[in-house]
Write a protein that holds these residues in place. Sequence first.
Motif, PDB file in Angstrom:
ATOM      1  N   LEU A  44       0.829  -1.203   0.000  1.00  8.16           N
ATOM      2  CA  LEU A  44       0.000   0.000   0.000  1.00  8.16           C
ATOM      3  C   LEU A  44       0.864   1.254   0.000  1.00  8.16           C
ATOM      4  O   LEU A  44       0.583   2.215  -0.724  1.00  8.16           O
ATOM      5  N   LYS A  45       1.923   1.245   0.778  1.00  5.87           N
ATOM      6  CA  LYS A  45       2.833   2.385   0.809  1.00  5.87           C
ATOM      7  C   LYS A  45       3.477   2.581  -0.555  1.00  5.87           C
ATOM      8  O   LYS A  45       3.586   3.710  -1.039  1.00  5.87           O
ATOM      9  N   ALA A  46       3.886   1.503  -1.214  1.00 10.10           N
ATOM     10  CA  ALA A  46       4.496   1.602  -2.539  1.00 10.10           C
ATOM     11  C   ALA A  46       3.491   2.164  -3.553  1.00 10.10           C
ATOM     12  O   ALA A  46       3.853   2.996  -4.394  1.00 10.10           O
ATOM     13  N   LEU A  47       2.246   1.715  -3.474  1.00  7.68           N
ATOM     14  CA  LEU A  47       1.223   2.229  -4.379  1.00  7.68           C
ATOM     15  C   LEU A  47       0.959   3.714  -4.137  1.00  7.68           C
ATOM     16  O   LEU A  47       0.805   4.490  -5.085  1.00  7.68           O
ATOM     17  N   ASN A  48       0.903   4.119  -2.878  1.00  9.57           N
ATOM     18  CA  ASN A  48       0.701   5.531  -2.554  1.00  9.57           C
ATOM     19  C   ASN A  48       1.870   6.387  -3.033  1.00  9.57           C
ATOM     20  O   ASN A  48       1.671   7.486  -3.541  1.00  9.57           O
ATOM     21  N   ASP A  49       3.087   5.880  -2.870  1.00  8.66           N
ATOM     22  CA  ASP A  49       4.269   6.605  -3.344  1.00  8.66           C
ATOM     23  C   ASP A  49       4.226   6.765  -4.862  1.00  8.66           C
ATOM     24  O   ASP A  49       4.523   7.835  -5.398  1.00  8.66           O
ATOM     25  N   ARG A  50       3.839   5.707  -5.547  1.00 10.40           N
ATOM     26  CA  ARG A  50       3.752   5.751  -7.014  1.00 10.40           C
ATOM     27  C   ARG A  50       2.669   6.744  -7.453  1.00 10.40           C
ATOM     28  O   ARG A  50       2.880   7.525  -8.379  1.00 10.40           O
ATOM     29  N   ALA A  51       1.536   6.745  -6.786  1.00 12.73           N
ATOM     30  CA  ALA A  51       0.455   7.682  -7.111  1.00 12.73           C
ATOM     31  C   ALA A  51       0.915   9.121  -6.902  1.00 12.73           C
ATOM     32  O   ALA A  51       0.621  10.003  -7.709  1.00 12.73           O
ATOM     33  N   ARG A  52       1.641   9.375  -5.828  1.00 14.92           N
ATOM     34  CA  ARG A  52       2.166  10.708  -5.538  1.00 14.92           C
ATOM     35  C   ARG A  52       3.157  11.132  -6.618  1.00 14.92           C
ATOM     36  O   ARG A  52       3.137  12.271  -7.087  1.00 14.92           O
ATOM     37  N   GLN A  53       4.030  10.213  -7.042  1.00 13.86           N
ATOM     38  CA  GLN A  53       4.988  10.519  -8.103  1.00 13.86           C
ATOM     39  C   GLN A  53       4.278  10.867  -9.410  1.00 13.86           C
ATOM     40  O   GLN A  53       4.661  11.807 -10.108  1.00 13.86           O
ATOM     41  N   LEU A  54       3.247  10.106  -9.746  1.00 15.01           N
ATOM     42  CA  LEU A  54       2.500  10.371 -10.974  1.00 15.01           C
ATOM     43  C   LEU A  54       1.802  11.730 -10.917  1.00 15.01           C
ATOM     44  O   LEU A  54       1.799  12.475 -11.897  1.00 15.01           O
ATOM     45  N   LYS A  55       1.229  12.053  -9.761  1.00 15.75           N
ATOM     46  CA  LYS A  55       0.561  13.344  -9.603  1.00 15.75           C
ATOM     47  C   LYS A  55       1.566  14.482  -9.722  1.00 15.75           C
ATOM     48  O   LYS A  55       1.310  15.479 -10.403  1.00 15.75           O
ATOM     49  N   ASP A  56       2.717  14.349  -9.074  1.00 14.83           N
ATOM     50  CA  ASP A  56       3.757  15.375  -9.146  1.00 14.83           C
ATOM     51  C   ASP A  56       4.247  15.559 -10.578  1.00 14.83           C
ATOM     52  O   ASP A  56       4.455  16.686 -11.038  1.00 14.83           O
ATOM     53  N   ARG A  57       4.419  14.451 -11.297  1.00 13.25           N
ATOM     54  CA  ARG A  57       4.879  14.527 -12.683  1.00 13.25           C
ATOM     55  C   ARG A  57       3.829  15.210 -13.560  1.00 13.25           C
ATOM     56  O   ARG A  57       4.164  16.027 -14.416  1.00 13.25           O
TER      57      ARG A  57
END
Length: 108
Positions: free
Chosen positions: A11-24
């Motif tokens: 879940l933490k990895a998925l949240n980190d990935r979602a945050r990265q995509l949003k930032d990008r």
Amino acid sequence: MRKPRDYDAELKALNDRARQLKDRKIQQLGELVVATGADALSIQELAGLLLASVERDDPVKTENWRKRGAAFFQRGTAKVANHTRDDTGGAATNDSGTPPSGSQAGAN
């Protein structure tokens, strides 16, 4: 025996990935504003322009915008940005084709 799954880590990895995509996405939107020359507009003008485009329910105009955007990415930013400024006299226009109040025609 099977190794138990670490749901918290997944879940933490998925949240980190979602945050990265949003930032990008946010970064790319900012780069797009600069590449198109829209950074010359005030924040209020840019917001109004975007809101008007979202509210418009004209499939023909939307398709024309899509084609113009595709051409922008295919030909490069300099040619299309210059062409856009030539079409509008260097300033944003409202639906009537006149510059919005408070803007200066030809200002960069």
